[in-house]
Scaffold this motif. Structure first.
Motif, PDB file in Angstrom:
ATOM      1  N   CYS A  51     -34.291 -27.735  38.197  1.00 35.19           N
ATOM      2  CA  CYS A  51     -33.103 -28.398  37.680  1.00 35.19           C
ATOM      3  C   CYS A  51     -32.444 -29.326  38.685  1.00 35.19           C
ATOM      4  O   CYS A  51     -31.699 -30.228  38.304  1.00 35.19           O
ATOM      5  N   PRO A  54     -34.224 -34.238  39.269  1.00 35.85           N
ATOM      6  CA  PRO A  54     -34.521 -35.070  38.094  1.00 35.85           C
ATOM      7  C   PRO A  54     -35.792 -35.899  38.262  1.00 35.85           C
ATOM      8  O   PRO A  54     -36.413 -36.291  37.278  1.00 35.85           O
ATOM      9  N   SER A  55     -36.190 -36.150  39.517  1.00 38.52           N
ATOM     10  CA  SER A  55     -37.381 -36.971  39.758  1.00 38.52           C
ATOM     11  C   SER A  55     -38.676 -36.205  39.548  1.00 38.52           C
ATOM     12  O   SER A  55     -39.759 -36.760  39.744  1.00 38.52           O
ATOM     13  N   TYR A 108     -37.173 -42.091  38.542  1.00 34.27           N
ATOM     14  CA  TYR A 108     -35.755 -41.749  38.455  1.00 34.27           C
ATOM     15  C   TYR A 108     -34.909 -42.688  39.300  1.00 34.27           C
ATOM     16  O   TYR A 108     -35.287 -43.057  40.417  1.00 34.27           O
ATOM     17  N   PRO A 110     -31.537 -42.689  41.214  1.00 33.08           N
ATOM     18  CA  PRO A 110     -30.468 -41.807  41.681  1.00 33.08           C
ATOM     19  C   PRO A 110     -29.089 -42.388  41.398  1.00 33.08           C
ATOM     20  O   PRO A 110     -28.853 -43.586  41.552  1.00 33.08           O
ATOM     21  N   ASN A 112     -27.633 -42.883  38.615  1.00 35.28           N
ATOM     22  CA  ASN A 112     -27.465 -43.482  37.290  1.00 35.28           C
ATOM     23  C   ASN A 112     -27.857 -42.538  36.157  1.00 35.28           C
ATOM     24  O   ASN A 112     -27.663 -42.873  34.990  1.00 35.28           O
ATOM     25  N   ASP A 113     -28.434 -41.387  36.498  1.00 37.48           N
ATOM     26  CA  ASP A 113     -28.933 -40.454  35.473  1.00 37.48           C
ATOM     27  C   ASP A 113     -29.833 -41.160  34.482  1.00 37.48           C
ATOM     28  O   ASP A 113     -29.777 -40.927  33.273  1.00 37.48           O
ATOM     29  N   ALA A 114     -30.655 -42.067  34.984  1.00 34.68           N
ATOM     30  CA  ALA A 114     -31.559 -42.839  34.129  1.00 34.68           C
ATOM     31  C   ALA A 114     -32.884 -43.005  34.854  1.00 34.68           C
ATOM     32  O   ALA A 114     -33.028 -42.673  36.039  1.00 34.68           O
ATOM     33  N   TYR A 115     -33.841 -43.522  34.105  1.00 29.97           N
ATOM     34  CA  TYR A 115     -35.186 -43.727  34.649  1.00 29.97           C
ATOM     35  C   TYR A 115     -35.634 -45.152  34.361  1.00 29.97           C
ATOM     36  O   TYR A 115     -35.394 -45.685  33.271  1.00 29.97           O
ATOM     37  N   THR A 127     -33.217 -42.684  29.260  1.00 32.01           N
ATOM     38  CA  THR A 127     -32.482 -41.502  29.673  1.00 32.01           C
ATOM     39  C   THR A 127     -33.262 -40.279  29.211  1.00 32.01           C
ATOM     40  O   THR A 127     -33.937 -40.314  28.180  1.00 32.01           O
ATOM     41  N   LYS A 129     -31.993 -36.478  29.118  1.00 26.99           N
ATOM     42  CA  LYS A 129     -30.939 -35.511  29.409  1.00 26.99           C
ATOM     43  C   LYS A 129     -31.436 -34.089  29.170  1.00 26.99           C
ATOM     44  O   LYS A 129     -31.979 -33.782  28.113  1.00 26.99           O
ATOM     45  N   CYS A 135     -33.421 -26.770  31.502  1.00 32.34           N
ATOM     46  CA  CYS A 135     -33.394 -28.113  32.088  1.00 32.34           C
ATOM     47  C   CYS A 135     -34.700 -28.858  31.893  1.00 32.34           C
ATOM     48  O   CYS A 135     -34.770 -30.055  32.158  1.00 32.34           O
TER      49      CYS A 135
END
Length: 205
Positions: A51, A54-55, A108, A110, A112-115, A127, A129, A135
């Motif tokens: 969790c 994210p990457s 990923y 960092p 920005n919670d985006a890819y 995105t 989520k 997770c």
């Protein structure tokens, strides 16, 4: 957190005799017990090492997409009974992003919670989520403008519910786009489909 050290003696109690120094194997057993206790406490706290990264889904993915609902629709063709129209419709559908095998690259971003997502060389922002209780259960959203292999243009939106398991992911999606191609235009609606992804590029054979 479990206490892996001996408890102090009660006040007024007779001094305890010092036990013989444990052997190397006994020390290893004590260390292992402490490590297991720590891991157990860590898991009770709901902490999953995945969790915090994210990457973890970054990299190359070979992705298969197909519709699983007979209610799919495509507009912009005069008649399904005309052979030429059916042929043109099939050619258009073969250019849709969410149809067939494509190569995805995720990276990923960092903060920005985006890819950054590249699909067959075309770039988008996605995105993914995580669910509150898992997770690795990801709500995927991708939208943008896609160019088909034969020159069709698609303003699309794709929403997916995926489960990532390390070297694979699988799940469902819905897809829609407004397209233009030569002198034609119309819409594509795929209310339900299946996404299957495997890590790495497709086999050369």
């Amino acid at each position: 957190m479990p206490n892996c050290r001996p408890l102090p003696a009660a006040p007024g109690a007779a001094p305890q005799r010092r036990p013989p120094s444990p052997s190397v194997s006994a020390r290893g057993g004590v260390a292992a017990s402490c490590a297991l206790a720590f891991a157990f406490a860590f898991s009770l706290a709901g902490c999953d090492p995945d969790c915090v990264s994210p990457s973890r889904i970054d990299g190359e993915w070979t992705v298969q997409a197909r519709s699983t609902d007979d209610a799919w629709r495509v507009s912009g063709f005069n008649s399904d009974e005309d052979i030429a129209e059916r042929t043109a419709q099939g050619e258009l559908l073969s250019q849709v992003l969410a149809n067939g095998e494509r190569q995805w690259t995720l990276k990923y971003v960092p903060g920005n919670d985006a890819y950054n997502l590249t699909i067959d060389g075309q770039r988008f922002v996605a995105t993914a989520k995580p669910a509150s209780d898992n997770c690795n259960q990801l709500a995927l959203r991708v939208e943008g403008s896609w160019e088909g292999d034969e020159g069709s243009e698609h303003d699309f939106a794709l929403d997916g519910a995926l489960l990532w398991t390390g070297d694979d992911f699988a799940g469902t999606f819905s897809y829609s786009d407004a397209w233009t191609w030569d002198e034609r235009s119309g819409e594509v609606r795929l209310p339900a489909g299946e996404l299957l992804g495997s890590a790495g590029a497709p086999d050369a054979g």
